[in-house]
Design an enzyme around this catalytic site. Structure first.
Site, PDB file in Angstrom:
ATOM      1  N   ASP A  97      -5.155  -7.358   5.551  1.00 17.77           N
ATOM      2  CA  ASP A  97      -6.392  -6.687   5.153  1.00 17.77           C
ATOM      3  C   ASP A  97      -7.441  -7.734   4.781  1.00 17.77           C
ATOM      4  O   ASP A  97      -8.589  -7.706   5.226  1.00 17.77           O
ATOM      5  CB  ASP A  97      -6.078  -5.775   3.952  1.00 17.77           C
ATOM      6  CG  ASP A  97      -7.194  -4.795   3.666  1.00 17.77           C
ATOM      7  OD1 ASP A  97      -8.213  -4.825   4.383  1.00 17.77           O
ATOM      8  OD2 ASP A  97      -7.057  -4.006   2.713  1.00 17.77           O
TER       9      ASP A  97
ATOM     10  N   ASP B 161     -10.698  -9.614   7.404  1.00 15.97           N
ATOM     11  CA  ASP B 161     -12.119  -9.581   7.031  1.00 15.97           C
ATOM     12  C   ASP B 161     -12.689 -11.000   6.993  1.00 15.97           C
ATOM     13  O   ASP B 161     -13.833 -11.236   7.388  1.00 15.97           O
ATOM     14  CB  ASP B 161     -12.315  -8.910   5.670  1.00 15.97           C
ATOM     15  CG  ASP B 161     -12.558  -7.409   5.816  1.00 15.97           C
ATOM     16  OD1 ASP B 161     -12.184  -6.855   6.872  1.00 15.97           O
ATOM     17  OD2 ASP B 161     -13.106  -6.788   4.884  1.00 15.97           O
TER      18      ASP B 161
ATOM     19  N   ASP C 103      -2.325 -18.428   0.943  1.00 16.26           N
ATOM     20  CA  ASP C 103      -3.436 -19.123   0.277  1.00 16.26           C
ATOM     21  C   ASP C 103      -3.938 -20.277   1.148  1.00 16.26           C
ATOM     22  O   ASP C 103      -5.148 -20.476   1.324  1.00 16.26           O
ATOM     23  CB  ASP C 103      -3.051 -19.596  -1.137  1.00 16.26           C
ATOM     24  CG  ASP C 103      -1.640 -20.153  -1.230  1.00 16.26           C
ATOM     25  OD1 ASP C 103      -0.887 -20.050  -0.230  1.00 16.26           O
ATOM     26  OD2 ASP C 103      -1.273 -20.688  -2.284  1.00 16.26           O
TER      27      ASP C 103
ATOM     28  N   LYS D 107       4.074 -15.451   1.792  1.00 12.31           N
ATOM     29  CA  LYS D 107       4.027 -16.148   0.499  1.00 12.31           C
ATOM     30  C   LYS D 107       5.490 -16.377   0.097  1.00 12.31           C
ATOM     31  O   LYS D 107       5.951 -15.964  -0.980  1.00 12.31           O
ATOM     32  CB  LYS D 107       3.255 -15.262  -0.513  1.00 12.31           C
ATOM     33  CG  LYS D 107       2.931 -15.915  -1.825  1.00 12.31           C
ATOM     34  CD  LYS D 107       1.837 -16.956  -1.743  1.00 12.31           C
ATOM     35  CE  LYS D 107       1.648 -17.613  -3.096  1.00 12.31           C
ATOM     36  NZ  LYS D 107       0.909 -18.877  -3.030  1.00 12.31           N
TER      37      LYS D 107
ATOM     38  N   TYR E 172       0.818  -1.214   0.000  1.00 11.97           N
ATOM     39  CA  TYR E 172       0.000   0.000   0.000  1.00 11.97           C
ATOM     40  C   TYR E 172       0.850   1.261   0.000  1.00 11.97           C
ATOM     41  O   TYR E 172       0.369   2.350  -0.302  1.00 11.97           O
ATOM     42  CB  TYR E 172      -0.949   0.019   1.217  1.00 11.97           C
ATOM     43  CG  TYR E 172      -1.999  -1.072   1.199  1.00 11.97           C
ATOM     44  CD1 TYR E 172      -2.169  -1.878   0.081  1.00 11.97           C
ATOM     45  CD2 TYR E 172      -2.815  -1.305   2.283  1.00 11.97           C
ATOM     46  CE1 TYR E 172      -3.118  -2.883   0.065  1.00 11.97           C
ATOM     47  CE2 TYR E 172      -3.768  -2.312   2.270  1.00 11.97           C
ATOM     48  CZ  TYR E 172      -3.911  -3.101   1.156  1.00 11.97           C
ATOM     49  OH  TYR E 172      -4.847  -4.093   1.134  1.00 11.97           O
TER      50      TYR E 172
END
Ligand code: NAD
Length: 362
Positions: free
Chosen positions: A247, A251, A223, A191, A141
């Site tokens: 992020d 959620d 994943d 990852k 970001y």
């Protein structure tokens, strides 16, 4: 103790849920002999309407000079057409950046009586009690280069995932410290099979773990983690991960517990912490006394624990929430035909009042 709290209700349901949390804090202050001073300021759309800017200087100054910040939510239809850098949501990035809030802590705990309110099977989610520690001021970001440029055959969009050793060390420490107060397990999510930034992330987290021999460290690729979270969420205690992965995963974790209206968060890093519900301003239900105030009340409890070390007081709020839910009271978002008799359906104000009433009995 004495504490100065900056109160930023913001937009939509923010100004509806905030008074419920302040009422709970006032009850705690009276019971435990503390003194909290609340100073209100505008943020988000409310601030744009008055000053043209989502994070006015006075609000930032107040935030800096306070011991902690309690925020409602920002945003709404009215401000959607504005340029990105003057939109209400920009205030959140501004506060995080300016106050050095590099760690976002999001607990996701299932209240057993709400298992039926989740879209997932009760037997899968029962016992879920995890904490996502998300890096908040680095990663893709903020990394450079970024932008969209013209090319011979169209356009090219670029963002850069970048992490440095100190950024990883400080977020890992937050996760290990949090784990020490819980079940002493940290799952680092990356990852590392594909990304160099993740390879560094994993190496640095392993290094930090040497200072926490009492905490068990494991690793998962993001994943697989996304899958494991809905397959068997009970296996997790503390998850620590990057800005982007956090992020998304936080959620997903939120959905395990039924409603977005239940979940608090803390953003910490410097001397002043910021506490807010994870939900947005919910313009679709704003002004109707429908919003669930529990996420904001629970955020106030996190503030007591993380900013002021008032763990007993925080636990008292959590217990009061639990008791009100046990009695079958529900706001609309957490109602389920199986668990909530219609006569126990309540609005924002009544839910806030009931929780304070329980606190008063303690
Ligand atoms: P949202 O979280 O506001 O709402 C999503 C859904 O959940 C809606 O149906 C809403 O009614 C419901 N909901 C949310 N909070 C609730 C509560 N406490 N009780 C009951 N139901 C609740 O997300 P959105 O609709 O994507 O965004 C609305 C606005 O909020 C946008 O402007 C967005 O940018 C902003 N936003 C702000 C924050 C923040 O302030 N931290 C976070 C997310 C979104």
């Amino acid at each position: 103790m004495k504490a100065r709290i900056a109160v930023l209700p913001g937009d939509g349901i923010g100004p509806e849920v905030m008074p419920q949390a302040l009422q709970a804090l006032e009850t705690i202050a009276k019971q435990f002999g503390h003194s909290f001073t609340f100073t209100h300021a505008d943020v988000g759309g409310a601030a744009i309407d008055k000053t043209g800017r989502p994070l006015p200087d006075e609000t930032l100054k107040l935030a800096r000079e306070s011991d902690a910040i309690l925020l409602g939510a920002v945003g709404g239809y009215k401000w959607e057409g504005l340029a990105y850098d003057v939109r209400p949501e920009r205030a959140l990035l501004g506060l995080r950046e300016q106050l050095g809030l590099f760690a976002n802590l999001r607990p996701a705990k299932l209240y057993p009586m709400l298992a039926d309110a989740s879209t997932l099977k009760a037997e899968v989610i029962t016992g879920t009690d995890l904490l996502v520690v998300r890096e908040l001021t680095g990663g893709i970001y903020f990394g450079k280069p970024k932008g969209i440029e013209k090319t011979a055959d169209g356009e090219r969009g670029v963002n850069t995932e970048v992490y440095t050793t100190p950024e990883i060390v400080r977020i890992a420490k937050v996760a290990f410290e949090a784990a020490r107060k819980r079940r002493k397990k940290v799952m680092s999510v990356d990852k590392a099979n594909v990304l160099e930034s993740s390879e560094l992330w994993r190496r640095v987290v392993i290094g930090v773990a040497k200072d926490y021999p009492d905490v068990e460290l494991s690793h998962l690729y993001v994943d697989n983690c996304a899958m494991q979270l809905i397959r068997n969420p009970r296996q997790f205690d503390v998850l620590v991960t990057t800005n982007l992965f956090g992020d998304i995963l936080s959620d997903e974790a939120a959905m395990l517990t039924g409603s977005i209206g239940m979940l608090p968060s803390a953003s910490i890093g410097s001397t002043v912490g910021m506490y807010e519900p994870i939900h947005g301003s919910a313009p679709d239900i704003a002004g109707k006394d429908l919003a669930n105030p529990i996420a904001t009340i629970a955020s106030a409890a996190m503030m007591l624990s993380y900013s002021f070390n008032l763990d007993k007081e925080a636990a008292a709020i959590d217990r009061a929430i639990l008791r009100v839910l046990e009695q079958g009271y529900r706001t609309k978002d957490i109602a389920s035909s199986k668990t909530s008799p219609p006569e126990r359906m309540v609005g924002t104000k009544e839910m806030g009042r009931l929780i304070c009433q329980e606190l008063g009995k303690a």
